[in-house]
Design a protein around this motif. Structure first.
Motif, PDB file in Angstrom:
ATOM      1  N   ASP A 112      61.971  35.176  47.801  1.00 21.42           N
ATOM      2  CA  ASP A 112      61.740  36.297  48.698  1.00 21.42           C
ATOM      3  C   ASP A 112      60.236  36.539  48.723  1.00 21.42           C
ATOM      4  O   ASP A 112      59.633  36.784  47.675  1.00 21.42           O
ATOM      5  N   LEU A 113      59.656  36.484  49.907  1.00 19.36           N
ATOM      6  CA  LEU A 113      58.220  36.675  50.050  1.00 19.36           C
ATOM      7  C   LEU A 113      57.943  38.070  50.580  1.00 19.36           C
ATOM      8  O   LEU A 113      58.617  38.543  51.494  1.00 19.36           O
ATOM      9  N   SER A 114      56.938  38.716  50.024  1.00 21.01           N
ATOM     10  CA  SER A 114      56.534  40.020  50.538  1.00 21.01           C
ATOM     11  C   SER A 114      55.751  39.827  51.835  1.00 21.01           C
ATOM     12  O   SER A 114      55.298  38.723  52.152  1.00 21.01           O
ATOM     13  N   VAL A 115      55.586  40.897  52.557  1.00 26.89           N
ATOM     14  CA  VAL A 115      54.717  40.880  53.727  1.00 26.89           C
ATOM     15  C   VAL A 115      53.282  40.823  53.208  1.00 26.89           C
ATOM     16  O   VAL A 115      52.926  41.569  52.295  1.00 26.89           O
ATOM     17  N   PRO A 116      52.455  39.948  53.758  1.00 27.86           N
ATOM     18  CA  PRO A 116      51.064  39.883  53.295  1.00 27.86           C
ATOM     19  C   PRO A 116      50.337  41.207  53.509  1.00 27.86           C
ATOM     20  O   PRO A 116      50.553  41.899  54.498  1.00 27.86           O
ATOM     21  N   ASP A 117      49.488  41.528  52.556  1.00 32.59           N
ATOM     22  CA  ASP A 117      48.691  42.739  52.592  1.00 32.59           C
ATOM     23  C   ASP A 117      47.231  42.341  52.753  1.00 32.59           C
ATOM     24  O   ASP A 117      46.771  41.411  52.097  1.00 32.59           O
ATOM     25  N   ILE A 118      46.513  43.042  53.607  1.00 35.35           N
ATOM     26  CA  ILE A 118      45.100  42.753  53.846  1.00 35.35           C
ATOM     27  C   ILE A 118      44.289  43.993  53.512  1.00 35.35           C
ATOM     28  O   ILE A 118      44.684  45.106  53.863  1.00 35.35           O
ATOM     29  N   ARG A 119      43.161  43.793  52.844  1.00 37.99           N
ATOM     30  CA  ARG A 119      42.255  44.914  52.611  1.00 37.99           C
ATOM     31  C   ARG A 119      40.840  44.388  52.447  1.00 37.99           C
ATOM     32  O   ARG A 119      40.626  43.235  52.051  1.00 37.99           O
ATOM     33  N   ASN A 120      39.883  45.244  52.766  1.00 39.10           N
ATOM     34  CA  ASN A 120      38.484  44.914  52.535  1.00 39.10           C
ATOM     35  C   ASN A 120      38.191  45.101  51.053  1.00 39.10           C
ATOM     36  O   ASN A 120      38.725  46.028  50.433  1.00 39.10           O
ATOM     37  N   ILE A 121      37.382  44.214  50.508  1.00 38.11           N
ATOM     38  CA  ILE A 121      36.996  44.335  49.106  1.00 38.11           C
ATOM     39  C   ILE A 121      35.477  44.284  48.995  1.00 38.11           C
ATOM     40  O   ILE A 121      34.791  43.724  49.854  1.00 38.11           O
ATOM     41  N   SER A 122      34.988  44.849  47.927  1.00 28.98           N
ATOM     42  CA  SER A 122      33.543  44.870  47.673  1.00 28.98           C
ATOM     43  C   SER A 122      33.105  43.546  47.055  1.00 28.98           C
ATOM     44  O   SER A 122      33.924  42.745  46.599  1.00 28.98           O
ATOM     45  N   SER A 123      31.801  43.357  46.989  1.00 30.77           N
ATOM     46  CA  SER A 123      31.288  42.149  46.334  1.00 30.77           C
ATOM     47  C   SER A 123      31.629  42.165  44.845  1.00 30.77           C
ATOM     48  O   SER A 123      31.829  41.111  44.242  1.00 30.77           O
ATOM     49  N   ALA A 124      31.732  43.364  44.238  1.00 33.64           N
ATOM     50  CA  ALA A 124      32.135  43.459  42.826  1.00 33.64           C
ATOM     51  C   ALA A 124      33.577  42.988  42.650  1.00 33.64           C
ATOM     52  O   ALA A 124      33.894  42.270  41.689  1.00 33.64           O
ATOM     53  N   GLU A 125      34.462  43.354  43.580  1.00 31.22           N
ATOM     54  CA  GLU A 125      35.861  42.900  43.506  1.00 31.22           C
ATOM     55  C   GLU A 125      35.959  41.405  43.769  1.00 31.22           C
ATOM     56  O   GLU A 125      36.768  40.706  43.155  1.00 31.22           O
ATOM     57  N   TRP A 126      35.124  40.902  44.687  1.00 32.96           N
ATOM     58  CA  TRP A 126      35.046  39.456  44.950  1.00 32.96           C
ATOM     59  C   TRP A 126      34.675  38.721  43.665  1.00 32.96           C
ATOM     60  O   TRP A 126      35.299  37.748  43.282  1.00 32.96           O
ATOM     61  N   THR A 127      33.635  39.213  42.993  1.00 35.87           N
ATOM     62  CA  THR A 127      33.155  38.587  41.762  1.00 35.87           C
ATOM     63  C   THR A 127      34.217  38.663  40.674  1.00 35.87           C
ATOM     64  O   THR A 127      34.416  37.696  39.923  1.00 35.87           O
ATOM     65  N   GLU A 128      34.924  39.776  40.588  1.00 39.61           N
ATOM     66  CA  GLU A 128      35.995  39.910  39.593  1.00 39.61           C
ATOM     67  C   GLU A 128      37.094  38.887  39.844  1.00 39.61           C
ATOM     68  O   GLU A 128      37.563  38.228  38.909  1.00 39.61           O
ATOM     69  N   LEU A 129      37.510  38.727  41.099  1.00 36.10           N
ATOM     70  CA  LEU A 129      38.531  37.725  41.425  1.00 36.10           C
ATOM     71  C   LEU A 129      38.001  36.325  41.141  1.00 36.10           C
ATOM     72  O   LEU A 129      38.712  35.486  40.585  1.00 36.10           O
ATOM     73  N   LEU A 130      36.766  36.072  41.493  1.00 33.40           N
ATOM     74  CA  LEU A 130      36.147  34.777  41.248  1.00 33.40           C
ATOM     75  C   LEU A 130      36.163  34.434  39.760  1.00 33.40           C
ATOM     76  O   LEU A 130      36.388  33.287  39.375  1.00 33.40           O
ATOM     77  N   ASN A 131      35.949  35.441  38.913  1.00 29.61           N
ATOM     78  CA  ASN A 131      35.899  35.223  37.469  1.00 29.61           C
ATOM     79  C   ASN A 131      37.256  35.321  36.780  1.00 29.61           C
ATOM     80  O   ASN A 131      37.331  35.181  35.565  1.00 29.61           O
ATOM     81  N   THR A 132      38.316  35.551  37.529  1.00 28.34           N
ATOM     82  CA  THR A 132      39.662  35.620  36.962  1.00 28.34           C
ATOM     83  C   THR A 132      40.106  34.220  36.539  1.00 28.34           C
ATOM     84  O   THR A 132      39.933  33.254  37.285  1.00 28.34           O
TER      85      THR A 132
END
Length: 153
Positions: A112-132
């Motif tokens: 079962d797949l959820s509906v995709p969610d879209i949101r704007n993220i900051s460069s800090a959140e980008w970096t956090e995801l990058l470093n995950t």
């Protein structure tokens, strides 16, 4: 992350971008991706069933209209590409998720797949995801992209 799984992720990621959005990607070292102050958009969805997990795709905001134009066969300057940019990114992550689940679990398990969610993220959140742990970095037509896929039992 094991080499076999990374190769699957890379192949599916690049194939989906190429076949759906006519954009070409390559896996790169995460340290090669920028962490500057630009606007980013994150698409996220979850899945459950035989196994559960989530998939996240983060791209520069300026990439979204190009994805939409390519997916829809429109001119990049067409007004509609901005209106449909989020929907095109949602479709892209939806196909990525389906292809990865099939590649990992085969065609028999039902998810079962959820509906995709879209949101704007900051460069800090980008970096956090990058470093995950487990995230991968790609360059797609000169745009940096962070991809994350996690599956649990």
């Amino acid at each position: 992350m094991e080499t076999e799984r990374i190769e699957l992720f890379e192949n599916v990621f690049c194939d989906v971008f190429e076949n759906l959005a006519f954009m070409f990607g390559e896996l790169v070292e995460k340290t090669d991706l920028p962490t500057d102050n630009t606007d980013y958009v994150q698409a996220r969805m979850t899945f459950s069933g035989a196994q559960s997990g989530k998939i996240i795709l983060a791209v520069p905001a300026e990439m979204c209209p190009e994805i939409a134009a390519n997916v829809l066969g429109l001119d990049p300057d067409d007004e509609q590409v901005h209106d449909l940019a989020e929907d095109a990114l949602k479709e892209l992550i939806n196909i990525l998720c389906g292809q990865l689940l099939t590649g990992i679990a085969g065609v028999k398990p039902v998810f079962d797949l959820s509906v995709p969610d879209i949101r704007n993220i900051s460069s800090a959140e980008w970096t956090e995801l990058l470093n995950t742990d487990g995230s991968l970095g790609f360059i797609v037509d000169d745009y940096p992209v962070v991809f994350y896929f996690k599956m649990e039992q």
